[in-house]
Write a protein that holds these residues in place. Structure first.
Motif, mmCIF file in Angstrom:
data_model
loop_
_atom_site.group_PDB
_atom_site.id
_atom_site.type_symbol
_atom_site.label_atom_id
_atom_site.label_comp_id
_atom_site.label_asym_id
_atom_site.label_seq_id
_atom_site.Cartn_x
_atom_site.Cartn_y
_atom_site.Cartn_z
ATOM 1 N N VAL A 55 -4.957 11.300 45.827
ATOM 2 C CA VAL A 55 -5.117 9.980 45.020
ATOM 3 C C VAL A 55 -6.697 9.771 45.394
ATOM 4 C CG1 VAL A 55 -2.841 9.288 45.589
ATOM 5 C CG2 VAL A 55 -4.643 8.629 47.272
ATOM 6 N N GLY A 56 -7.503 10.596 45.840
ATOM 7 C CA GLY A 56 -8.561 10.810 45.760
ATOM 8 C C GLY A 56 -9.441 11.629 46.636
ATOM 9 N N HIS A 113 -13.800 9.176 49.323
ATOM 10 C CA HIS A 113 -13.303 7.712 48.680
ATOM 11 C C HIS A 113 -12.742 6.850 49.696
ATOM 12 C CE1 HIS A 113 -13.223 10.035 44.467
ATOM 13 N NE2 HIS A 113 -14.442 9.820 44.844
ATOM 14 N N ARG A 128 -10.875 0.800 47.679
ATOM 15 C CA ARG A 128 -10.973 1.321 46.494
ATOM 16 C C ARG A 128 -9.757 1.205 45.810
ATOM 17 N NH1 ARG A 128 -14.154 5.529 44.446
ATOM 18 N NH2 ARG A 128 -13.224 6.868 42.735
ATOM 19 N N VAL A 170 -6.855 2.315 43.175
ATOM 20 C CA VAL A 170 -6.438 3.636 42.528
ATOM 21 C C VAL A 170 -4.939 3.252 41.926
ATOM 22 C CG1 VAL A 170 -7.599 5.146 44.371
ATOM 23 C CG2 VAL A 170 -5.219 4.341 44.644
ATOM 24 N N LEU A 201 -6.990 2.124 48.546
ATOM 25 C CA LEU A 201 -7.255 3.030 49.521
ATOM 26 C C LEU A 201 -8.362 2.845 50.451
ATOM 27 C CD1 LEU A 201 -7.015 6.075 50.365
ATOM 28 C CD2 LEU A 201 -8.703 6.680 48.548
ATOM 29 N N LEU A 260 -9.391 16.393 50.002
ATOM 30 C CA LEU A 260 -8.613 15.566 49.068
ATOM 31 C C LEU A 260 -7.969 14.382 50.273
ATOM 32 C CD1 LEU A 260 -7.539 17.818 46.580
ATOM 33 C CD2 LEU A 260 -9.366 16.039 46.248
ATOM 34 N N ASP A 287 -13.542 15.425 41.430
ATOM 35 C CA ASP A 287 -12.781 14.358 40.829
ATOM 36 C C ASP A 287 -13.069 14.117 39.386
ATOM 37 O OD1 ASP A 287 -15.262 13.176 41.187
ATOM 38 O OD2 ASP A 287 -14.284 11.307 41.568
ATOM 39 N N GLN A 314 -13.343 11.701 33.034
ATOM 40 C CA GLN A 314 -12.457 11.654 34.358
ATOM 41 C C GLN A 314 -11.150 11.191 34.093
ATOM 42 O OE1 GLN A 314 -14.398 9.441 37.506
ATOM 43 N NE2 GLN A 314 -15.817 11.233 38.098
ATOM 44 N N TYR A 366 -7.902 16.336 40.029
ATOM 45 C CA TYR A 366 -8.557 16.716 40.878
ATOM 46 C C TYR A 366 -8.410 18.228 41.424
ATOM 47 C CZ TYR A 366 -8.428 11.722 42.269
ATOM 48 O OH TYR A 366 -8.840 10.231 42.190
#
Length: 394
Positions: A38-39, A43, A49, A51, A60, A136, A169, A178, A290
């Motif tokens: 998820v990031g 991040h 953040r 998501v 996150l 990650l 990412d 992205q 990712y």
């Protein structure tokens, strides 16, 4: 009399059980049985953040104790987003009335309530488990009783001399930005669509990668694996040598593709997998990728991004996108969600047919209460091994 015109066509449809990823949908429930990135680890910080994963809006963050947390965006109190919250030592505090939640959703404080909230122990902010690996942050969005171990992968566990693991990412392999504005399956299927390489990347865009990649394969074989589908190819080169290649897709959304420039311009020619990409469905009409891989220099992964005429996707003009289409243009050109009822699959699409059949089997397994392919509950399970490569020989 004109025959075959577009008039009177039936309304087109898509394979909903394979493309829709929301909670309660067949594919959504299948994908929720796995861990998903998820990031990047970088991040997860003291700045919340936003998501979006499998159609769910989440936040996150990393608390003052260094623990990463992933919570549902809407605050359990009055529903405002925790994206505007403040991260503190013990968790994230809502900007509206100051309720404080830890990384597991426990309500620790209710400042506007008597005694700091006498009933706060009865409130839980929905949250999801996270683990960090390979640079990650992975999250598990499925039923708690079915939570598997986070897999390890041999290609990222066994490093050659001078290598280290890097994560990216920027959606390497998508051929575009992205966040790609079409359904995830359109890209996932593309990985085992070997025949498109010489046409799209060799003729319309190129040669986009290398002269040898622009050559039509002499032979392509598609095969089922325990985790998905593999495509093997063989090309005869002008000097009489032969280039062998293999790419594969694996559950849950893994794309395992050798560097298309391997062996060109000094790039390493790998005999084993160098990187893995996770095709993360953001929702039904968006995805991102990712990637984690073995590198010797920081930024080496990002240099694998596709180029057309020496330019990155975002550097092309509108006319150049039309003249030099790549994966992004071809896949988004199928629509936000491809109309499968309009397709006419042929012999070269055997990899696509194999993959869809495999995914249907996994959907049915979960619907029956079983465990899908690749799910393990054994923390001592050996790392997963893939067989994607590109090699040249006689």
């Amino acid at each position: 009399m004109d025959v075959g015109t577009g008039y009177g066509r039936k309304a087109p449809t898509y394979l909903a059980s394979l493309v829709e990823v929301g909670a309660g949908t067949p594919m959504g429930e299948l994908l929720r049985r796995y861990w998903h990135p998820v990031g990047l680890s970088s991040h997860a910080t003291a700045t919340p953040r936003a998501v979006r994963v499998l159609g769910e809006d989440l936040v996150l963050f990393r608390d003052g104790g260094g623990r990463a947390g992933l919570v549902v965006a809407r605050c359990a109190h009055r529903g405002t987003t925790l994206h505007y919250g403040k991260v503190e030592e013990r968790g994230i505090r809502c900007c509206y009335h100051g309720w404080l939640f830890d990384v597991e959703g426990n309500c620790l404080e209710q400042p506007c309530e008597p005694e700091g909230g006498r009933m706060r122990d009865h409130v839980r902010q929905p949250w999801y488990p996270v683990e960090e690996r390979y640079g990650l942050v992975f999250a598990y969005l499925g039923p708690p009783a079915k939570k598997p171990v986070l897999p390890r992968y041999e290609c990222l566990e066994t490093l050659d001399e001078g290598e280290f693991i890097d994560a990216d990412d920027s959606s390497i392999g998508s051929g575009g930005p992205q966040i790609v504005d079409c359904n995830w399956l359109q890209h996932f299927e593309n990985v085992v669509d070997t025949w498109h390489v010489a046409v799209l990347h060799g003729t319309h865009s190129g040669p986009q990668f290398s002269e040898m990649m622009a050559r039509q394969p002499d032979e392509v074989l598609f095969e089922r694996t325990p985790l998905g589908v593999r495509a093997r190819s063989r090309r005869t080169l002008p000097d009489g040598s032969t280039m062998h290649g293999a790419s594969e897709v694996a559950m849950p959304t893994l794309r395992v593709v050798p560097n298309p420039r391997a062996g060109v311009g000094g790039a390493r020619l790998y005999g084993r997998v160098e990187s893995i990409g996770w095709t993360l469905p953001i929702d039904d009409t968006h995805f991102r990728i990712y990637v984690a891989g073995r590198v010797r220099q920081k930024g080496e992964l990002r240099r694998m991004r596709s180029r057309q005429g020496g330019k990155l996707w975002e550097e092309l003009t509108l006319e150049e996108h039309r003249r030099f289409p790549g994966d992004y243009e071809a896949q988004t050109g199928q629509g936000a969600i491809a109309f499968h009822s309009e397709e006419h699959l042929a012999e070269s699409d055997r990899g696509i047919a194999l993959l869809r059949h495999f995914l249907r089997q996994q959907v049915e397994t979960v619907a029956r209460g079983g465990d899908p392919a690749g799910v393990s509950f054994d923390a001592a399970a050996p790392p997963v091994i893939f067989d994607a490569h590109r090699s040249q020989g006689v």
